[in-house]
Design an enzyme around this catalytic site. Sequence first.
Site, PDB file in Angstrom:
ATOM      1  N   GLY A 146       9.368  28.251  45.093  1.00 15.67           N
ATOM      2  CA  GLY A 146       9.983  27.132  45.801  1.00 15.67           C
ATOM      3  C   GLY A 146       9.577  25.764  45.267  1.00 15.67           C
ATOM      4  N   ASP A 154      -6.597  30.515  50.455  1.00 10.36           N
ATOM      5  CA  ASP A 154      -5.957  30.629  51.771  1.00 10.36           C
ATOM      6  C   ASP A 154      -6.333  29.355  52.526  1.00 10.36           C
ATOM      7  OD1 ASP A 154      -5.185  31.047  54.368  1.00 10.36           O
ATOM      8  OD2 ASP A 154      -5.891  33.109  54.452  1.00 10.36           O
ATOM      9  N   TYR A 172       6.966  24.537  63.872  1.00 11.71           N
ATOM     10  CA  TYR A 172       7.104  24.073  62.487  1.00 11.71           C
ATOM     11  C   TYR A 172       7.337  22.567  62.455  1.00 11.71           C
ATOM     12  CZ  TYR A 172       9.029  23.245  57.853  1.00 11.71           C
ATOM     13  OH  TYR A 172       9.260  22.731  56.595  1.00 11.71           O
ATOM     14  N   LYS A 185       4.964  19.392  61.155  1.00 10.53           N
ATOM     15  CA  LYS A 185       5.356  18.438  60.119  1.00 10.53           C
ATOM     16  C   LYS A 185       5.295  16.996  60.628  1.00 10.53           C
ATOM     17  CE  LYS A 185       5.891  21.322  56.785  1.00 10.53           C
ATOM     18  NZ  LYS A 185       5.085  21.195  55.547  1.00 10.53           N
ATOM     19  N   THR A 209      16.295  26.091  47.693  1.00 13.33           N
ATOM     20  CA  THR A 209      15.327  26.987  47.042  1.00 13.33           C
ATOM     21  C   THR A 209      15.866  28.414  47.116  1.00 13.33           C
ATOM     22  OG1 THR A 209      14.214  27.215  49.161  1.00 13.33           O
ATOM     23  CG2 THR A 209      13.347  25.539  47.671  1.00 13.33           C
ATOM     24  N   TRP A 223      21.849   8.519  60.057  1.00 14.51           N
ATOM     25  CA  TRP A 223      22.799   8.447  61.154  1.00 14.51           C
ATOM     26  C   TRP A 223      22.118   8.719  62.479  1.00 14.51           C
ATOM     27  CZ3 TRP A 223      26.843  11.710  58.054  1.00 14.51           C
ATOM     28  CH2 TRP A 223      27.597  10.838  57.237  1.00 14.51           C
TER      29      TRP A 223
HETATM   30  N1  NAP Z   1      12.666  24.010  50.981  1.00 12.50           N
HETATM   31  C1  NAP Z   1      13.058  23.053  51.814  1.00 12.50           C
HETATM   32  O1  NAP Z   1      14.261  22.785  51.949  1.00 12.50           O
HETATM   33  C2  NAP Z   1      12.039  22.252  52.589  1.00 12.50           C
HETATM   34  C3  NAP Z   1      12.494  21.327  53.543  1.00 12.50           C
HETATM   35  C4  NAP Z   1      11.556  20.583  54.255  1.00 12.50           C
HETATM   36  C5  NAP Z   1      10.208  20.736  54.006  1.00 12.50           C
HETATM   37  N2  NAP Z   1       9.787  21.647  53.090  1.00 12.50           N
HETATM   38  C6  NAP Z   1       8.334  21.775  52.870  1.00 12.50           C
HETATM   39  O2  NAP Z   1       8.075  21.826  51.471  1.00 12.50           O
HETATM   40  C7  NAP Z   1       7.004  22.738  51.193  1.00 12.50           C
HETATM   41  C8  NAP Z   1       7.490  23.835  50.248  1.00 12.50           C
HETATM   42  O3  NAP Z   1       8.622  24.472  50.817  1.00 12.50           O
HETATM   43  P1  NAP Z   1       9.232  25.807  50.192  1.00 12.50           P
HETATM   44  O4  NAP Z   1      10.551  26.003  50.820  1.00 12.50           O
HETATM   45  O5  NAP Z   1       9.086  25.782  48.726  1.00 12.50           O
HETATM   46  O6  NAP Z   1       8.209  26.898  50.822  1.00 12.50           O
HETATM   47  P2  NAP Z   1       8.014  28.445  50.488  1.00 12.50           P
HETATM   48  O7  NAP Z   1       8.999  28.918  49.488  1.00 12.50           O
HETATM   49  O8  NAP Z   1       7.913  29.163  51.795  1.00 12.50           O
HETATM   50  O9  NAP Z   1       6.581  28.461  49.792  1.00 12.50           O
HETATM   51  C9  NAP Z   1       5.446  28.114  50.504  1.00 12.50           C
HETATM   52  C10 NAP Z   1       4.220  28.570  49.745  1.00 12.50           C
HETATM   53  O10 NAP Z   1       3.072  28.329  50.560  1.00 12.50           O
HETATM   54  C11 NAP Z   1       2.129  29.355  50.302  1.00 12.50           C
HETATM   55  N3  NAP Z   1       1.298  29.579  51.492  1.00 12.50           N
HETATM   56  C12 NAP Z   1       1.705  29.904  52.741  1.00 12.50           C
HETATM   57  N4  NAP Z   1       0.640  30.081  53.534  1.00 12.50           N
HETATM   58  C13 NAP Z   1      -0.460  29.857  52.766  1.00 12.50           C
HETATM   59  C14 NAP Z   1      -1.856  29.913  53.004  1.00 12.50           C
HETATM   60  N5  NAP Z   1      -2.369  30.257  54.201  1.00 12.50           N
HETATM   61  N6  NAP Z   1      -2.702  29.588  52.010  1.00 12.50           N
HETATM   62  C15 NAP Z   1      -2.222  29.253  50.785  1.00 12.50           C
HETATM   63  N7  NAP Z   1      -0.918  29.206  50.485  1.00 12.50           N
HETATM   64  C16 NAP Z   1      -0.046  29.517  51.474  1.00 12.50           C
HETATM   65  C17 NAP Z   1       2.946  30.609  49.960  1.00 12.50           C
HETATM   66  O11 NAP Z   1       2.302  31.367  48.926  1.00 12.50           O
HETATM   67  P3  NAP Z   1       1.432  32.691  49.242  1.00 12.50           P
HETATM   68  O12 NAP Z   1       2.219  33.508  50.215  1.00 12.50           O
HETATM   69  O13 NAP Z   1       1.258  33.312  47.908  1.00 12.50           O
HETATM   70  O14 NAP Z   1       0.132  32.191  49.815  1.00 12.50           O
HETATM   71  C18 NAP Z   1       4.246  30.030  49.397  1.00 12.50           C
HETATM   72  O15 NAP Z   1       4.323  30.152  48.007  1.00 12.50           O
HETATM   73  C19 NAP Z   1       6.548  23.247  52.556  1.00 12.50           C
HETATM   74  O16 NAP Z   1       5.499  22.431  53.016  1.00 12.50           O
HETATM   75  C20 NAP Z   1       7.768  23.085  53.428  1.00 12.50           C
HETATM   76  O17 NAP Z   1       7.464  22.993  54.797  1.00 12.50           O
HETATM   77  C21 NAP Z   1      10.673  22.419  52.389  1.00 12.50           C
END
Ligand code: NAP
Length: 258
Positions: free
Chosen positions: A20, A67, A162, A166, A197, A258
């Site tokens: 991601g 972690d 969630y 944030k 993603t 908006w």
């Molecule tokens: N994608 C979007 O549209 C979007 C929108 C708003 C905000 N965000 C924010 O952007 C960030 C990335 O989003 P994403 O969609 O790429 O997320 P994602 O695909 O769910 O990836 C999140 C990563 O965090 C790691 N993770 C989760 N728990 C963990 C822990 N306890 N310790 C260490 N690593 C941990 C996971 O790896 P492991 O399982 O290997 O630990 C995973 O690779 C996040 O903060 C998300 O809230 C994303």
Amino acid sequence: MESKFDLSGKIAIVTGAGQGLGKVFAKALSEAGAEVFLMARNLGRLEDTAREIGEMTGDKTHVCALDITDERSVIAACRTVMDAVGRIDILINNAAVGRSNERLLDESLEEWNSIIGTNLTGTFLMMKHVGKVMTAQRSGKVINLGSMTGHVAMRNPTIGAYDVSKAGIECLTRLMAGVWSEYNVTVNAICPGYYMTDLNQDYVREHPDFYEDSLKQIPLKKWGKPDDIGGIAVFLASAASDYMTGEILVTDGGYTVW
Ligand SMILES: NC(=O)c1ccc[n+]([C@@H]2O[C@H](COP(=O)([O-])OP(=O)(O)OC[C@H]3O[C@@H](n4cnc5c(N)ncnc54)[C@H](OP(=O)(O)O)[C@@H]3O)[C@@H](O)[C@H]2O)c1
């Protein structure tokens, strides 16, 4: 001319770098010249990211198990970086878990604690321990990941822990920007809107109505391309943003105007 965006010689940590947006941030920092420590729980995915970065830039990356919910793991990861290279210049607190997809008051205490414990407490623990290094160095750039859905109150019925986590990230960002200003450590946040993603692509395929409805709310009429967000992290990690701290950059195609 020397580029304000050049990260050569900088040491960076990106949490959740195996997939991601974390993977995009790690690639972008590496392309800008930084030596990046990729961290998460799943080492296999981190090694894939390291391989891709190696093929792309030839740059050196490191893989480290972490972690963020476990303080001993956070301390050990910081020690790994310090033993290897002796400093930490950039921290991207990207790791998080997603929403429960239940209404806030239907979420169980376990779900609430797990989401707040990872997204908010995990970011706090990373800031606490990496912050010790950065304040002692009297320099550092921290970039936290919030979300559009924590920046404004959404009408979505499944807002929950969630989104609260944030919103907390924004508060933590501003608070620590103030506290660490005397140490030359800046703290800013990126709040993404909807990015396509791989995981979100699967979700959109299963929920086409949600996707169509979301487009009506986005002035730019599209979801973000993951690769586009990397440059924002490079900006916040580089000298180009030296006079910016406590700022929340919302990258949502205009959703929240908006
Ligand atoms: N994608 C979007 O549209 C979007 C929108 C708003 C905000 N965000 C924010 O952007 C960030 C990335 O989003 P994403 O969609 O790429 O997320 P994602 O695909 O769910 O990836 C999140 C990563 O965090 C790691 N993770 C989760 N728990 C963990 C822990 N306890 N310790 C260490 N690593 C941990 C996971 O790896 P492991 O399982 O290997 O630990 C995973 O690779 C996040 O903060 C998300 O809230 C994303």
